[in-house]
Design a protein around this motif. Structure first.
Motif, PDB file in Angstrom:
ATOM      1  N   LEU A   1       0.859  -1.183   0.000  1.00 26.23           N
ATOM      2  CA  LEU A   1       0.000   0.000   0.000  1.00 26.23           C
ATOM      3  C   LEU A   1       0.895   1.234   0.000  1.00 26.23           C
ATOM      4  CD1 LEU A   1      -2.535  -1.103   2.738  1.00 26.23           C
ATOM      5  CD2 LEU A   1      -2.970  -1.007   0.299  1.00 26.23           C
TER       6      LEU A   1
ATOM      7  N   ALA B   1      -4.438   3.266   5.150  1.00 23.87           N
ATOM      8  CA  ALA B   1      -5.127   2.654   4.014  1.00 23.87           C
ATOM      9  C   ALA B   1      -6.160   1.653   4.498  1.00 23.87           C
ATOM     10  CB  ALA B   1      -4.112   1.974   3.093  1.00 23.87           C
ATOM     11  N   LEU B   2      -5.837   0.877   5.502  1.00 23.74           N
ATOM     12  CA  LEU B   2      -6.778  -0.092   6.042  1.00 23.74           C
ATOM     13  C   LEU B   2      -7.971   0.605   6.683  1.00 23.74           C
ATOM     14  CD1 LEU B   2      -7.227  -3.100   6.420  1.00 23.74           C
ATOM     15  CD2 LEU B   2      -6.046  -2.933   8.606  1.00 23.74           C
TER      16      LEU B   2
ATOM     17  N   LEU C   1      -9.197   3.615   5.910  1.00 26.46           N
ATOM     18  CA  LEU C   1     -10.034   4.161   4.840  1.00 26.46           C
ATOM     19  C   LEU C   1     -10.849   3.068   4.151  1.00 26.46           C
ATOM     20  CD1 LEU C   1      -7.694   6.761   3.115  1.00 26.46           C
ATOM     21  CD2 LEU C   1      -9.862   7.218   4.230  1.00 26.46           C
ATOM     22  N   SER C   2     -10.232   1.920   3.908  1.00 31.51           N
ATOM     23  CA  SER C   2     -10.935   0.810   3.261  1.00 31.51           C
ATOM     24  C   SER C   2     -12.065   0.291   4.130  1.00 31.51           C
ATOM     25  CB  SER C   2      -9.976  -0.331   2.945  1.00 31.51           C
ATOM     26  OG  SER C   2      -8.972   0.107   2.086  1.00 31.51           O
ATOM     27  N   LEU C   3     -11.814   0.136   5.412  1.00 32.33           N
ATOM     28  CA  LEU C   3     -12.859  -0.344   6.320  1.00 32.33           C
ATOM     29  C   LEU C   3     -13.994   0.663   6.450  1.00 32.33           C
ATOM     30  CD1 LEU C   3     -10.782  -2.054   9.148  1.00 32.33           C
ATOM     31  CD2 LEU C   3     -12.204  -3.147   7.411  1.00 32.33           C
TER      32      LEU C   3
ATOM     33  N   PHE D   1     -14.974   2.847   4.200  1.00 29.87           N
ATOM     34  CA  PHE D   1     -15.746   2.788   2.961  1.00 29.87           C
ATOM     35  C   PHE D   1     -16.615   1.538   2.925  1.00 29.87           C
ATOM     36  CE2 PHE D   1     -16.158   1.532  -1.516  1.00 29.87           C
ATOM     37  CZ  PHE D   1     -16.875   2.622  -1.972  1.00 29.87           C
ATOM     38  N   CYS D   2     -16.070   0.417   3.372  1.00 27.35           N
ATOM     39  CA  CYS D   2     -16.824  -0.844   3.380  1.00 27.35           C
ATOM     40  C   CYS D   2     -18.009  -0.758   4.339  1.00 27.35           C
ATOM     41  CB  CYS D   2     -15.897  -1.986   3.762  1.00 27.35           C
ATOM     42  SG  CYS D   2     -16.617  -3.604   3.486  1.00 27.35           S
TER      43      CYS D   2
END
Length: 180
Positions: free
Chosen positions: A91, A98-99, A101-103, A105-106
Motif C-alpha cells: 500500500l 489505508a486499512l 479508509l478501506s474499512l 468505505f466498506c
C-alpha cells in the motif's frame, strides 16, 4: 445472449479497473483505464442510459483520458520514477491509514445496502400506468445525435477548447527551463 454480453462487459470493467489500480506501469494503467471506461459505457447501454453512455465516450474517453495520456507523455520522467518506486509496496499510504479508509468505505457501503428500500417514486408509477416507459427496442441514438449536433454543439466545443487549454498548460509546465 444479452446476459452473456452483459456479464462480459461487467467482468471487463471490474478486471481492467483492478489492473489499473494494481499496475506499476503508468502507461499501461492509462490504457486499461480506457478499456474500463468503454466497458462502463457498454453497461450504461444495457441500463437503457444511451445519453450517459454516449457522454461517457465523448467526454471521458475522448477528452479526459486523452488529456491524461498527453500529461503522462509530457511529464517529468524523474517524478514518475519516484512515484513508481514509492508505490512498489503493498500500500502506498501507511498500512494503518489505508486499512482504516478501506474499512470505513466498506462500512458505509454495507450500511447503505442494508438500509436501501426499493420504493418507487409516484411520478415513476404514474408513467408506468400511462405506458410512458422506455423500451429496449426504442431508438434514442437518432435523437441524441440530432441534439448533439444542433442544440448542444456549443457546450461540447467549449469543453474541447478548455481541454486544449489544459493540454497547452501541461506542455508549458513540463517544458524544461534552460539553466543560466
Amino acid at each position: 445472449m444479452e446476459a452473456i454480453v452483459f456479464y462480459a462487459f461487467a467482468a471487463l470493467a471490474v478486471g481492467s479497473a483492478l489492473l489499473v489500480v494494481g499496475l506499476k506501469n503508468t502507461a499501461r494503467a492509462l490504457f486499461l483505464f480506457f478499456v474500463t471506461l468503454f466497458a462502463m459505457a457498454g453497461l450504461f447501454i444495457f441500463a437503457l442510459a444511451d445519453f450517459v453512455a454516449i457522454t461517457q465516450i465523448m467526454v471521458y474517453v475522448g477528452g479526459v483520458l486523452i488529456l491524461m495520456l498527453f500529461a503522462f507523455m509530457l511529464s517529468n520522467k524523474t517524478l514518475l520514477e519516484d512515484l513508481q518506486n514509492m508505490s512498489g509496496k503493498f500500500l502506498a499510504l501507511p498500512n494503518w491509514q489505508a486499512l482504516l479508509l478501506s474499512l470505513a468505505f466498506c462500512v458505509v457501503l454495507v450500511y447503505g445496502i442494508n438500509e436501501w428500500q426499493p420504493i418507487t417514486a409516484d411520478w415513476i408509477n404514474d408513467n408506468i400506468r400511462q405506458g410512458q416507459v422506455i423500451q429496449p427496442s426504442d431508438n434514442n441514438i437518432n435523437q441524441l445525435g440530432i441534439k448533439f449536433m444542433t442544440q448542444y454543439i456549443l457546450p461540447f466545443e467549449v469543453i474541447s477548447i478548455f481541454l486544449l487549454m489544459a493540454l497547452i498548460g501541461a506542455a508549458h509546465l513540463s517544458r524544461k527551463e534552460e539553466q543560466q
